[in-house]
Design an enzyme around this catalytic site. Structure first.
Site, PDB file in Angstrom:
ATOM      1  N   HIS A 215      31.022   2.264  66.029  1.00 13.59           N
ATOM      2  CA  HIS A 215      32.229   1.594  66.535  1.00 13.59           C
ATOM      3  C   HIS A 215      32.721   2.312  67.789  1.00 13.59           C
ATOM      4  O   HIS A 215      32.754   3.540  67.818  1.00 13.59           O
ATOM      5  CB  HIS A 215      33.321   1.629  65.463  1.00 13.59           C
ATOM      6  CG  HIS A 215      34.637   1.092  65.934  1.00 13.59           C
ATOM      7  ND1 HIS A 215      34.893  -0.258  66.051  1.00 13.59           N
ATOM      8  CD2 HIS A 215      35.770   1.740  66.336  1.00 13.59           C
ATOM      9  CE1 HIS A 215      36.130  -0.427  66.485  1.00 13.59           C
ATOM     10  NE2 HIS A 215      36.682   0.773  66.668  1.00 13.59           N
TER      11      HIS A 215
ATOM     12  N   THR B  15      -2.478  -9.064  92.155  1.00 18.32           N
ATOM     13  CA  THR B  15      -1.807  -8.028  91.382  1.00 18.32           C
ATOM     14  C   THR B  15      -1.903  -8.356  89.900  1.00 18.32           C
ATOM     15  O   THR B  15      -2.047  -9.518  89.504  1.00 18.32           O
ATOM     16  CB  THR B  15      -0.318  -7.909  91.766  1.00 18.32           C
ATOM     17  OG1 THR B  15       0.287  -9.209  91.692  1.00 18.32           O
ATOM     18  CG2 THR B  15      -0.165  -7.361  93.178  1.00 18.32           C
TER      19      THR B  15
ATOM     20  N   THR C 265      -5.218 -16.512  79.376  1.00 20.95           N
ATOM     21  CA  THR C 265      -4.940 -17.032  80.714  1.00 20.95           C
ATOM     22  C   THR C 265      -3.525 -17.555  80.899  1.00 20.95           C
ATOM     23  O   THR C 265      -3.172 -18.024  81.982  1.00 20.95           O
ATOM     24  CB  THR C 265      -5.949 -18.144  81.058  1.00 20.95           C
ATOM     25  OG1 THR C 265      -6.086 -19.021  79.939  1.00 20.95           O
ATOM     26  CG2 THR C 265      -7.313 -17.543  81.366  1.00 20.95           C
TER      27      THR C 265
ATOM     28  N   ASP D 228      -0.120 -17.769  75.536  1.00 17.33           N
ATOM     29  CA  ASP D 228       0.355 -19.126  75.806  1.00 17.33           C
ATOM     30  C   ASP D 228      -0.701 -20.198  75.623  1.00 17.33           C
ATOM     31  O   ASP D 228      -0.370 -21.382  75.529  1.00 17.33           O
ATOM     32  CB  ASP D 228       0.910 -19.216  77.238  1.00 17.33           C
ATOM     33  CG  ASP D 228       2.227 -18.480  77.407  1.00 17.33           C
ATOM     34  OD1 ASP D 228       2.699 -17.868  76.419  1.00 17.33           O
ATOM     35  OD2 ASP D 228       2.793 -18.509  78.519  1.00 17.33           O
TER      36      ASP D 228
ATOM     37  N   GLY E 281      15.874 -30.196  83.566  1.00 20.87           N
ATOM     38  CA  GLY E 281      15.463 -29.506  82.343  1.00 20.87           C
ATOM     39  C   GLY E 281      16.505 -28.496  81.903  1.00 20.87           C
ATOM     40  O   GLY E 281      16.876 -27.605  82.674  1.00 20.87           O
TER      41      GLY E 281
ATOM     42  N   GLU F   3      -9.104 -10.946  86.378  1.00 21.36           N
ATOM     43  CA  GLU F   3      -7.825 -11.461  86.873  1.00 21.36           C
ATOM     44  C   GLU F   3      -7.985 -11.909  88.315  1.00 21.36           C
ATOM     45  O   GLU F   3      -8.462 -11.145  89.160  1.00 21.36           O
ATOM     46  CB  GLU F   3      -6.738 -10.390  86.770  1.00 21.36           C
ATOM     47  CG  GLU F   3      -5.410 -10.752  87.409  1.00 21.36           C
ATOM     48  CD  GLU F   3      -4.823 -12.050  86.857  1.00 21.36           C
ATOM     49  OE1 GLU F   3      -4.568 -12.972  87.658  1.00 21.36           O
ATOM     50  OE2 GLU F   3      -4.633 -12.142  85.630  1.00 21.36           O
TER      51      GLU F   3
END
Length: 465
Positions: free
Chosen positions: A444, A39, A141, A313, A180, A35
């Site tokens: 409820h 962090t 990534t 992703d 957007g 990484e």
């Protein structure tokens, strides 16, 4: 048999990557995670899901106190915005969770390799100045914001920003233009509107929230418009100029027509995200991307290169943290010789506005392509808990197969829709029918009773409508 430094090397420590690394270590595999950030936690924990939800939560309190909602319940207050303290609250949430991931790495004996990773070959990766070998390498990534041609982002100036810059504004804009009408733009636009900004959303398509159910999209825009967000739909942004602390957008109808301009002191570019694959050295291992810049994988997340897998992703599917997390667990289990399971047909999505918007499964439009369907809807204004709390906006919608009654999709606009949708996802995971939900006792008064009533409405028998 070749010997490697690690059984598994995960590239990327976002929700998919850190979960994959922890699960692999739990399964007895010697694991490292590369990484480059200072962090752990990736975009989600550092500049995405977590900090945005911290600001959404805080701004909800501010708006509730500033409006007539609390006064209606007999609570008279006059709030004062302390934006630096609110930003400190955001950072505190980020710090706590990123440090928590670092603790979990140490607890599970995952080695954090700090630096940017580049493939040398399929089993050899250079991380910073160190070279690491692994039997299996997992690419996790993540993604980054998609740039818009003609609109240059400069987060440091705070005039034209992306989602990262919109999180750290030092003052409330007088006028914010959001380019957007997707999830991120509407969430961050909602934050700054609540804190006092005029917000205009410019969307290329003819409706907001692409990919969501049609009824949900229309209802959501009505709710946002009532809250004060202005919309320019079917509009293409062609350019942006910055002069001092002002930006001027040039726009034209998406279908063609005369151009117009609009001025703002903050423009948020939020037109989507793209996979992070640049700089990985994929050419060194002969791994090609598809037309959308994604890495294709099989059901075990194996790429076309032996020993290299990918999740999150960077592969096809929704760019959602929880989808990446499930894939992280699954890929580790496949590597360990077990069976990893991710049901990609049951991945919930949530917009964390007020009210929240959530869905799982097929939209009504998609379901109709599969055959004859039945649809049940129930308005939140008829739900006793929502009515008591003065939260009347929205509805729950259940879509089922007309022949089998099996639930194909559930969509909701309600204050806690993000939590309510978990019930629908669990029901769909077990192949439930609308009748199964309808005959399940719900406490409820709760917002979730609206899910039961919508399921009852599938067969035309809701009680409170």
């Amino acid at each position: 048999m070749a010997e490697y430094d690690y059984d598994v090397l995960v590239i990327g420590a976002g929700p998919g990557g850190y979960v994959a690394a922890i699960r692999a270590a739990q399964l007895g595999l010697k694991t490292a995670c590369a990484e480059s950030r200072e962090t752990l936690g990736g975009t989600c924990l550092n500049v995405g899901c977590i900090p945005s939800k911290a600001l959404l939560h805080a701004s909800e309190y501010f708006e509730a106190a500033a409006g007539d909602h609390m006064a209606h319940m007999g609570i008279e207050v006059t709030p004062k915005l302390d934006l630096p303290k609110m930003q400190a609250h955001r950072q505190d949430a980020v710090d706590g969770l990123t440090k928590g991931i670092e603790f979990l790495f140490k607890k599970n004996k995952v080695d954090w390799k700090k630096g940017r990773a580049t493939f040398q070959d399929a089993h050899t990766v250079k991380v910073g100045d160190e070279t690491v070998t692994a039997r299996e390498v997992v690419i996790a990534t993540g993604s980054s914001v998609t740039p818009l041609p003609g609109v240059e982002v400069d987060n440091d100036k705070g005039v034209v920003v992306d989602s990262t810059g919109a999180l750290v504004l030092s003052k409330v804009p007088e006028h914010m233009i959001v380019i957007g009408g997707g999830v991120i733009g509407l969430e961050l636009g909602s934050v700054w509107r609540r804190l006092g900004a005029k917000v205009t959303c410019v969307e290329f398509l003819d409706e907001i929230l692409p990919g969501m159910d049609g009824d949900i999209r229309k209802e959501a825009r009505k709710v946002f418009k009532k809250q004060g967000i202005e919309f320019k739909l079917g509009t293409k942004v062609t350019g942006c100029t910055v002069s001092g602390d002002k930006a001027t957008l040039t726009m034209e109808p998406a279908a063609g027509g005369d151009a117009e301009t609009m001025e703002a002191d903050c423009v948020l570019v939020s037109i989507g995200r793209r996979p992070n694959t640049e700089g990985l050295g994929l050419d060194a291992i002969g791994l090609e991307l598809n037309k959308r810049g994604q890495i294709e994988v099989d059901h075990e997340f194996r790429t076309a290169v032996d020993g290299v897998r990918a999740i999150g992703d960077v592969i096809p599917g929704p760019m959602l943290a929880h989808k990446a997390e499930d894939e992280g667990i699954a890929v580790a289990e496949w590597i360990a010789g077990q069976t990893g399971i991710v049901n990609h047909d049951v991945i919930p999505s949530v917009v964390y506005t007020h009210p929240e918007i959530a869905g799982v499964g097929l939209t009504e439009e998609e379901a109709k392509e599969h055959g004859t369907i039945k649809v049940g809807k129930f308005p939140m204004m008829a739900n006793s808990r929502a009515k008591t709390n003065h939260e009347p906006d929205g509805f729950v919608k259940v879509i089922s197969d007309a022949e089998t009654d099996r639930v194909m999709g559930v969509w909701a606009i309600a204050v806690p829709a993000g939590t309510m949708i978990a019930e629908a996802a669990l029901a769909m995971e077990f192949g439930a029918t609308s009748e199964d939900i309808a005959y399940t006792c719900h406490a409820h008064p709760t917002h979730s009773e609206a899910v039961k009533e919508a399921a009852m409405a599938v067969t035309g028998k809701p009680i409170h409508m």
